[in-house]
Design an enzyme around this catalytic site. Structure first.
Site, mmCIF file in Angstrom:
data_model
loop_
_atom_site.group_PDB
_atom_site.id
_atom_site.type_symbol
_atom_site.label_atom_id
_atom_site.label_comp_id
_atom_site.label_asym_id
_atom_site.label_seq_id
_atom_site.Cartn_x
_atom_site.Cartn_y
_atom_site.Cartn_z
ATOM 1 N N SER A 182 1.649 -0.466 0.741
ATOM 2 C CA SER A 182 0.578 -1.134 0.173
ATOM 3 C C SER A 182 -0.729 -0.067 -0.310
ATOM 4 O O SER A 182 -0.432 0.778 -0.928
ATOM 5 C CB SER A 182 -0.235 -2.300 0.709
ATOM 6 O OG SER A 182 -0.915 -3.285 -0.053
ATOM 7 N N ARG A 198 4.140 -1.337 9.968
ATOM 8 C CA ARG A 198 3.506 -0.422 9.380
ATOM 9 C C ARG A 198 3.156 0.852 10.060
ATOM 10 O O ARG A 198 2.434 0.644 11.233
ATOM 11 C CB ARG A 198 2.044 -0.806 8.550
ATOM 12 C CG ARG A 198 1.734 0.025 7.445
ATOM 13 C CD ARG A 198 0.609 -0.593 6.396
ATOM 14 N NE ARG A 198 1.162 -1.782 5.669
ATOM 15 C CZ ARG A 198 0.475 -2.464 4.871
ATOM 16 N NH1 ARG A 198 -0.638 -2.224 4.608
ATOM 17 N NH2 ARG A 198 1.111 -3.192 4.066
ATOM 18 N N LYS A 218 0.857 -12.931 -2.262
ATOM 19 C CA LYS A 218 -0.496 -12.460 -3.219
ATOM 20 C C LYS A 218 0.485 -11.641 -4.218
ATOM 21 O O LYS A 218 1.242 -11.094 -3.920
ATOM 22 C CB LYS A 218 -1.484 -11.763 -2.450
ATOM 23 C CG LYS A 218 -1.008 -10.584 -1.519
ATOM 24 C CD LYS A 218 -2.339 -10.056 -0.977
ATOM 25 C CE LYS A 218 -1.677 -8.824 0.139
ATOM 26 N NZ LYS A 218 -1.111 -9.084 1.246
#
Length: 591
Positions: free
Chosen positions: A143, A41, A417
């Site tokens: 995200s 990321r 998740k």
């Protein structure tokens, strides 16, 4: 800004001031990305330390090479590729383009790719990996990070994010595959013409929604539920999928926040696209809820793997639940319904709940009283996902898992998740409790009365200078002399210290941490004499030092205000004594 490449070296067009800006050059060209708690990321842009066409092609070549060595049947299993809604208009870099380039690299070597035709929630990729029997999955997403960022998240064949040793092997393989193999690697149109590319969207979405019914326990109540729900997808992928999940549970679709339901890579209606920030970023959702007389607000982050929840208070205002509070509710709910369907006490012996070590110990309190198993993992859902896989091989079932940063998994449909399924489960729980004349917040206090109040505080400071972070944690490790950790915090004696970065744990007879050593990140936990547990750790995805404190009271102890005051004092001391924000030029969290 395009990358140019030849046999001997690679370089990029950079600003005219490059000779005058050594720091800029070094930050872009003298380092590479590494796998953190959520894969690769970084900001989108030019440079080997950034997310761009070349670094994604290089990463995919390295991943491909490792997979082809590891799986004898790789050429038949293939790879799943998905993407979120991120993009930069000025550079043309977008999650969709990067996903298509990822697919092109793999297709150029005659291996099948299951590339989603449109944006999907992050959990759809690991779900598809297991459902389709793929060797691996790649999700292009950052995200809830700022709009400038993007990421490359890799899932193993078990549906969990890659962890050691695979992550290190893939990084090594990337270093060995830096030159693009052919012109085909740059040809994103290959995904339209190659017969080895399939679109799994319809099949996976249908299977996911069908399997989601296994988490629906009271459909008859849902269809007649008088509660109204508001949903914000934070300009990301969640709108359509949460609507479908609600309908799968028998609910009317939630009311969408109109300004936020459609994809917008600029996240133009929020100051930051992270619903974990609470009321300050839920303003439009709460205003709509007031107008619609809705009692529950649900917000998924841009890739729909996290979920925030707010409830209208009986008096006035809103209760925005923390991740730890929501976990208490969801953990109770999942075990309550599991027990209803499994009355034999012997069945409890194969039931597990999992949480990351910086999360609340409330599930541990449940397990102690109810008789099921509870385990902690290192921070990051990749550790939870891989532990779930290990437990399933021995006939055990994980019915709930969470991390305090509003990441929840109900059941074991995926090893990640999942904000989509969690939103539907929260709605059903709220409907059930409403039928019993209880609010979510009232039930939370009932849980605390039974299992003990767990008062927690989670926040962070921003530090954009890595050497400063090293200095801070080095000072803590030598606080009272070389190799001597702090002995008190806010005047309260520190009973035990666990340093996962070095592998030290003073509570163990051999002084070695039970949790795996994680030398690539900083994490130190202090157990205080008054019962407070406090942790300092660096973020795996952002330039933050996070801090977590929790006071775990025994059942029946209900002087909440005194618990909160004690926790507030310790938390303030943790920040001021150990992190020294002013001296180290740390930026405190804006609330």
């Amino acid at each position: 800004r395009s990358f140019l490449f030849n046999q001997k070296h690679h370089y990029t067009s950079l600003p005219d001031s490059i000779d005058k800006n050594r720091d800029f050059t070094e930050s872009r060209l003298c380092g590479r990305m590494s796998f953190g708690t959520a894969g690769l990321r970084a900001p989108m842009g030019a440079g080997f330390s950034r997310i761009n066409d070349l670094t994604v092609i290089q990463s995919t070549q390295g991943l491909f090479s490792y997979l082809s060595r590891y799986f004898a049947d790789f050429s038949s299993r293939g790879v799943v590729v998905g993407f979120d809604t991120r993009g930069q208009e000025e550079s043309g870099c977008s999650s969709q383009r990067l996903a298509r380039l990822t697919a092109a690299v793999i297709l150029s070597r005659d291996v099948p790719v299951h590339l989603f035709s449109t944006f999907v929630p992050t959990p759809y990729v690991p779900y598809a990996v297991k459902k389709l029997g793929a060797a691996a999955g790649v999700m292009i997403t950052a995200s809830h990070n700022p709009k400038e960022d993007n990421g490359y998240k890799v899932y193993w064949c078990n549906g969990a994010q890659i962890s050691s040793p695979h992550d290190k092997e893939v990084l090594q393989s990337i270093e060995e595959q830096l030159e693009p193999w052919s012109a085909s690697c740059w040809d994103e149109e290959l995904v339209e013409s190659c017969s080895l590319r399939t679109d799994p969207l319809t099949q996976i979405n249908s299977c996911y929604m069908d399997e989601l019914t296994s988490l629906c326990f009271h459909r008859d109540l849902n269809s007649s539920c008088p509660l109204k729900f508001i949903h914000s997808s934070f300009h990301g992928v969640g709108h359509v999928f949460v609507q479908q999940a609600f309908q799968t549970f028998g609910f009317a679709p939630p009311i969408p926040v109109p300004e936020q339901k459609d994809p917008d890579p600029n996240f133009s209606s929020v100051r930051c696209p992270n619903p974990e920030e609470g009321e300050s970023v839920l303003e439009l959702s709460l205003l709509l809820a007031e107008r619609e007389d809705a009692r529950i607000v649900l917000a998924t982050d841009p890739d729909a793997d996290r979920l925030a929840v707010a409830e209208k208070s009986d008096g006035c205002g809103w209760k925005v639940f923390t991740g730890n509070e929501l976990a208490a509710l969801l953990g109770w709910w999942m075990f309550f319904n599991w027990k209803e369907n499994h009355p034999d006490p012997a069945d409890t012996q194969r039931v597990y709940m999992l949480a990351t070590t910086v999360s609340s110990k409330i599930l541990q309190a449940f397990a102690r009283i109810e008789g099921f198993h509870f385990e902690e993992t290192l921070p990051g859902f990749k550790w939870i996902g891989n532990r779930m896989h290990e437990l399933s091989k021995t006939g055990n079932t994980v019915i709930f898992a969470f991390e305090e940063s509003i990441g929840f998994l109900c059941g074991s449909m995926v090893s990640e998740k999942d904000g989509v399924s969690s939103a539907a489960v929260v709605a059903e729980m709220a409907a059930y409790l409403h039928n019993k004349n209880l609010s979510l917040n009232q039930q939370l206090h009932n849980i605390y009365q039974t299992y003990g109040y767990h008062v927690s505080k989670t926040s962070y400071v921003i530090c954009n200078d890595p050497p400063t972070i090293q200095k801070i944690f080095g000072r803590i490790r030598n606080f009272d002399g070389e190799g001597s950790y702090p002995k008190t915090c806010g005047g309260v004696r520190i009973v035990h210290v666990r340093d996962v970065t070095t592998g030290y744990d003073s509570s163990q007879a051999d002084l070695r941490s039970v949790l795996p050593v994680s030398r690539n990140s900083q994490m130190i936990t202090f157990a205080l004499q008054n019962g407070v547990v406090a942790t300092l750790r660096t973020s795996g995805t952002e330039p933050k030092i996070k801090y977590y404190t929790e006071f775990c009271a025994t059942p029946g102890k209900s002087e909440v205000s005194s618990l909160e005051e004690e926790l507030r004092k310790v938390t303030a001391a943790l920040l001021d004594e150990f992190l020294e924000p002013e001296r180290n030029n740390l930026i405190r969290r804006f609330v």
